[in-house]
Design a protein around this motif. Sequence first.
Motif, PDB file in Angstrom:
ATOM      1  N   PHE A 121       5.359 -32.876  32.728  1.00 55.64           N
ATOM      2  CA  PHE A 121       5.545 -34.274  32.302  1.00 55.64           C
ATOM      3  C   PHE A 121       6.489 -34.263  31.103  1.00 55.64           C
ATOM      4  N   ASN A 161       8.341 -45.588  27.752  1.00 57.24           N
ATOM      5  CA  ASN A 161       7.090 -44.866  27.526  1.00 57.24           C
ATOM      6  C   ASN A 161       5.960 -45.412  28.397  1.00 57.24           C
ATOM      7  N   LEU A 162       5.883 -46.728  28.508  1.00 60.65           N
ATOM      8  CA  LEU A 162       4.825 -47.338  29.340  1.00 60.65           C
ATOM      9  C   LEU A 162       5.035 -47.028  30.820  1.00 60.65           C
ATOM     10  N   LYS A 180      -4.346 -33.935  37.791  1.00 63.03           N
ATOM     11  CA  LYS A 180      -3.137 -33.650  37.015  1.00 63.03           C
ATOM     12  C   LYS A 180      -3.463 -33.017  35.665  1.00 63.03           C
ATOM     13  N   ASN A 230       9.933 -32.711  37.787  1.00 60.45           N
ATOM     14  CA  ASN A 230       8.949 -33.772  37.553  1.00 60.45           C
ATOM     15  C   ASN A 230       8.613 -34.549  38.830  1.00 60.45           C
ATOM     16  N   ASP A 271       4.525 -39.443  38.646  1.00 62.44           N
ATOM     17  CA  ASP A 271       5.540 -38.387  38.717  1.00 62.44           C
ATOM     18  C   ASP A 271       6.922 -38.958  39.076  1.00 62.44           C
ATOM     19  N   GLN A 300      -1.151 -58.799  30.870  1.00 64.71           N
ATOM     20  CA  GLN A 300      -2.535 -58.358  31.095  1.00 64.71           C
ATOM     21  C   GLN A 300      -3.368 -58.520  29.816  1.00 64.71           C
ATOM     22  N   VAL A 301      -2.806 -58.024  28.709  1.00 65.34           N
ATOM     23  CA  VAL A 301      -3.540 -58.088  27.439  1.00 65.34           C
ATOM     24  C   VAL A 301      -3.691 -59.548  27.005  1.00 65.34           C
ATOM     25  N   HIS A 309      -0.244 -48.781  37.935  1.00 62.84           N
ATOM     26  CA  HIS A 309      -1.678 -48.511  38.149  1.00 62.84           C
ATOM     27  C   HIS A 309      -2.291 -49.543  39.094  1.00 62.84           C
ATOM     28  N   GLY A 347       4.138 -43.042  33.832  1.00 59.79           N
ATOM     29  CA  GLY A 347       2.733 -42.820  34.176  1.00 59.79           C
ATOM     30  C   GLY A 347       2.519 -42.287  35.590  1.00 59.79           C
ATOM     31  N   VAL A 373       1.980 -55.278  30.923  1.00 66.77           N
ATOM     32  CA  VAL A 373       0.994 -54.968  29.877  1.00 66.77           C
ATOM     33  C   VAL A 373       0.794 -56.183  28.973  1.00 66.77           C
ATOM     34  N   VAL A 385      -3.971 -33.968  28.772  1.00 67.04           N
ATOM     35  CA  VAL A 385      -5.373 -34.345  28.875  1.00 67.04           C
ATOM     36  C   VAL A 385      -5.387 -35.721  29.529  1.00 67.04           C
ATOM     37  N   ALA A 422      -3.135 -52.481  34.134  1.00 68.29           N
ATOM     38  CA  ALA A 422      -1.746 -52.437  33.666  1.00 68.29           C
ATOM     39  C   ALA A 422      -1.504 -51.066  33.008  1.00 68.29           C
ATOM     40  N   GLY A 468       6.292 -36.237  28.367  1.00 70.87           N
ATOM     41  CA  GLY A 468       5.637 -36.516  27.080  1.00 70.87           C
ATOM     42  C   GLY A 468       6.384 -37.614  26.325  1.00 70.87           C
ATOM     43  N   GLU A 527       0.788 -42.407  45.753  1.00 72.19           N
ATOM     44  CA  GLU A 527       1.671 -42.291  44.583  1.00 72.19           C
ATOM     45  C   GLU A 527       3.162 -42.204  44.953  1.00 72.19           C
ATOM     46  N   ASP A 539     -10.671 -42.955  32.435  1.00 73.64           N
ATOM     47  CA  ASP A 539     -10.870 -44.341  32.888  1.00 73.64           C
ATOM     48  C   ASP A 539      -9.715 -44.833  33.759  1.00 73.64           C
TER      49      ASP A 539
HETATM   50  C1  57M Z   1       1.602 -43.659  27.722  1.00 73.41           C
HETATM   51  N1  57M Z   1       0.792 -42.236  29.340  1.00 73.41           N
HETATM   52  C2  57M Z   1       0.320 -41.950  30.604  1.00 73.41           C
HETATM   53  C3  57M Z   1       2.532 -37.919  29.911  1.00 73.41           C
HETATM   54  C4  57M Z   1       3.763 -38.711  29.825  1.00 73.41           C
HETATM   55  C5  57M Z   1      -1.572 -50.728  25.888  1.00 73.41           C
HETATM   56  C6  57M Z   1      -1.712 -49.808  27.066  1.00 73.41           C
HETATM   57  C7  57M Z   1      -1.220 -50.442  28.303  1.00 73.41           C
HETATM   58  C8  57M Z   1      -1.019 -48.471  26.750  1.00 73.41           C
HETATM   59  C9  57M Z   1      -0.955 -47.533  27.903  1.00 73.41           C
HETATM   60  C10 57M Z   1      -0.414 -46.269  27.376  1.00 73.41           C
HETATM   61  O1  57M Z   1      -1.079 -45.555  26.658  1.00 73.41           O
HETATM   62  N2  57M Z   1       0.852 -46.021  27.722  1.00 73.41           N
HETATM   63  C11 57M Z   1       1.709 -45.040  27.145  1.00 73.41           C
HETATM   64  C12 57M Z   1       1.252 -43.584  29.132  1.00 73.41           C
HETATM   65  C13 57M Z   1       0.009 -40.427  30.751  1.00 73.41           C
HETATM   66  O2  57M Z   1       1.234 -39.688  30.656  1.00 73.41           O
HETATM   67  C14 57M Z   1       1.502 -38.955  29.488  1.00 73.41           C
HETATM   68  O3  57M Z   1       2.147 -39.746  28.534  1.00 73.41           O
HETATM   69  C15 57M Z   1       3.531 -39.421  28.534  1.00 73.41           C
HETATM   70  C16 57M Z   1       4.396 -40.644  28.355  1.00 73.41           C
HETATM   71  N3  57M Z   1       4.113 -41.189  27.090  1.00 73.41           N
HETATM   72  O4  57M Z   1       4.911 -37.927  29.838  1.00 73.41           O
HETATM   73  O5  57M Z   1       2.544 -36.853  29.022  1.00 73.41           O
HETATM   74  C17 57M Z   1      -0.577 -40.173  32.133  1.00 73.41           C
HETATM   75  O6  57M Z   1       0.304 -40.656  33.130  1.00 73.41           O
HETATM   76  C18 57M Z   1       0.280 -39.785  34.257  1.00 73.41           C
HETATM   77  N4  57M Z   1       1.646 -39.237  34.487  1.00 73.41           N
HETATM   78  C19 57M Z   1       1.927 -38.766  35.742  1.00 73.41           C
HETATM   79  N5  57M Z   1       3.185 -38.242  35.965  1.00 73.41           N
HETATM   80  C20 57M Z   1       4.154 -38.191  35.002  1.00 73.41           C
HETATM   81  O7  57M Z   1       5.295 -37.726  35.279  1.00 73.41           O
HETATM   82  O8  57M Z   1       1.112 -38.810  36.627  1.00 73.41           O
HETATM   83  C21 57M Z   1       2.580 -39.206  33.497  1.00 73.41           C
HETATM   84  C22 57M Z   1       3.849 -38.692  33.738  1.00 73.41           C
HETATM   85  C23 57M Z   1      -0.754 -38.707  32.450  1.00 73.41           C
HETATM   86  C24 57M Z   1      -0.726 -38.695  33.959  1.00 73.41           C
HETATM   87  O9  57M Z   1      -1.982 -39.078  34.438  1.00 73.41           O
HETATM   88  O10 57M Z   1      -1.960 -38.241  31.875  1.00 73.41           O
HETATM   89  C25 57M Z   1      -0.915 -42.771  30.869  1.00 73.41           C
HETATM   90  O11 57M Z   1      -0.858 -43.577  31.816  1.00 73.41           O
HETATM   91  O12 57M Z   1      -1.862 -42.621  30.094  1.00 73.41           O
HETATM   92  N6  57M Z   1      -2.233 -47.381  28.526  1.00 73.41           N
HETATM   93  C26 57M Z   1      -2.368 -47.196  29.827  1.00 73.41           C
HETATM   94  O13 57M Z   1      -1.418 -47.004  30.552  1.00 73.41           O
HETATM   95  C27 57M Z   1      -3.743 -47.358  30.354  1.00 73.41           C
HETATM   96  N7  57M Z   1      -3.887 -48.762  30.728  1.00 73.41           N
HETATM   97  C28 57M Z   1      -4.844 -49.584  30.261  1.00 73.41           C
HETATM   98  O14 57M Z   1      -5.699 -49.193  29.490  1.00 73.41           O
HETATM   99  N8  57M Z   1      -4.789 -50.893  30.739  1.00 73.41           N
HETATM  100  C29 57M Z   1      -5.669 -51.930  30.323  1.00 73.41           C
HETATM  101  C30 57M Z   1      -5.043 -52.773  29.210  1.00 73.41           C
HETATM  102  C31 57M Z   1      -4.957 -52.035  27.892  1.00 73.41           C
HETATM  103  C32 57M Z   1      -3.698 -53.361  29.527  1.00 73.41           C
HETATM  104  C33 57M Z   1      -5.950 -52.881  31.494  1.00 73.41           C
HETATM  105  O15 57M Z   1      -5.174 -52.937  32.452  1.00 73.41           O
HETATM  106  O16 57M Z   1      -6.966 -53.563  31.415  1.00 73.41           O
HETATM  107  C34 57M Z   1      -4.043 -46.560  31.574  1.00 73.41           C
HETATM  108  N9  57M Z   1      -3.674 -45.214  31.478  1.00 73.41           N
HETATM  109  C35 57M Z   1      -4.474 -44.225  31.936  1.00 73.41           C
HETATM  110  N10 57M Z   1      -5.667 -44.448  32.323  1.00 73.41           N
HETATM  111  N11 57M Z   1      -4.052 -42.970  31.959  1.00 73.41           N
HETATM  112  C36 57M Z   1      -5.472 -46.809  31.957  1.00 73.41           C
HETATM  113  C37 57M Z   1      -6.282 -45.671  32.252  1.00 73.41           C
END
Ligand code: 57M
Length: 357
Positions: A261, A189-190, A68, A254, A195, A304-305, A323, A193, A301, A56, A319, A263, A332, A60
């Motif tokens: 992905f 993990n971070l 994806k 991948n 491929d 940024q935070v 991104h 994000g 991260v 999912v 971050a 996960g 990408e 944002d």
């Molecule tokens: C998990 N998960 C990916 C996939 C993967 C504190 C904050 C910075 C945390 C961070 C976060 O949640 N990070 C941990 C990142 C997600 O991928 C899934 O998660 C697994 C890994 N744990 O295996 O199942 C998405 O990434 C993309 N993806 C690919 N190819 C891949 O091979 O394209 C993943 C694997 C997938 C897919 O879109 O859905 C993720 O990025 O969520 N949060 C963020 O990274 C968010 N950043 C943010 O909020 N930044 C803020 C602050 C808090 C620092 C800011 O800059 O102001 C962003 N993430 C997303 N959208 N998705 C922001 C918005």
Amino acid sequence: MFYYFLYPLAKHHTIFNVFQYITFRTIYAAITALGLSFVLGPYLIARLKTFNLGEVVRKDGPPNHFSKEGTPTMGGAIILLVVVLSVLLWGNLSNSYIWVLTFVTVGMGIIGFIDDYIKVVMKKKGGLKARTKFLAQVAVAGVAAYFLYRNHFNTIVTIPFFKDVHFNLRWAYVPFAVFVIVGASNAVNLTDGLDGLAIGPMIMASATYMLLAYLSGHLKIANYLHIMHVANVGELSVFAGAMVGASLGFLWFNTYPAQVFMGDVGSLSLGGALGTLAVMTKNEVLLLIVGGIFVVEALSVIFQVGSFKLTGKRIFAMAPIHHHYELKGWPEPKIIVRFWIVSIILSLLAISTLKIR
Ligand code: 57M
């Protein structure tokens, strides 16, 4: 297993002698893991699809991620399965380092699996509570670090490039090792994000620790290079070899555009394994270089935070840093491959510390 069943046959035919060699078993652990990934990969990806275990995507984030949505996730379970199978086949299972590393890898994998399960199957957006997840990671790493400490593990920490700078942390080595392992697990993990963004540098980092484990475990080579010798740790190169093979196999599926992905089950376990390899081969601080991509992603991260909280302003467009480049308009695949290139350079730099000190 082969070590037990086939090496004793050397009495009857010298060809079976090869099963005693770490180098031979490392190469075949990698090939086995790669082969198993190719065989099991398509089947398991199809199963993930039928179980409807699709990603999912957050709304944002960068818009190019919306397409994806629904990509099968939790593919890290394939990596975990393949690494463990390959290590069981090729490792010397009487070596306790192998078991400590397996414990951390599987332990972190279970935490990641629960997190993924809550997000993907139970459809609860946040997954495991951040605090619960962190405490579980600390518990897994803590058991491993304490086990090592109780078994008289060397608590001296060396600094890359500086031959004469080292610190004996004594009991404080336990929290230090926990920090390295949990930090690595979360940093990978971070990074996961885009491929192939996490798995590419993971291949380079595992290959580097595969070499370092072999060198640290070999008394003569360790003395020659003036690096810390850790008796029996060479066996970990078999594990690291399996990680290289499994990661290459996963990258097959991948790579952009991803069919699956990994996960959290994949990212937390691979990161935990990397941190534990750094600890057990006594190259803890060197992980900052070997895993430099993961470090930079995590720091982006933190900064940024921190900046947002202190000044209300962002340093990066978003971050983690990948991104930021996406929002700047880099395609990408360009970001991914450039990060891979940097990770190759970092691994070479890390290996050069064997001579430059
Ligand atoms: C998990 N998960 C990916 C996939 C993967 C504190 C904050 C910075 C945390 C961070 C976060 O949640 N990070 C941990 C990142 C997600 O991928 C899934 O998660 C697994 C890994 N744990 O295996 O199942 C998405 O990434 C993309 N993806 C690919 N190819 C891949 O091979 O394209 C993943 C694997 C997938 C897919 O879109 O859905 C993720 O990025 O969520 N949060 C963020 O990274 C968010 N950043 C943010 O909020 N930044 C803020 C602050 C808090 C620092 C800011 O800059 O102001 C962003 N993430 C997303 N959208 N998705 C922001 C918005």
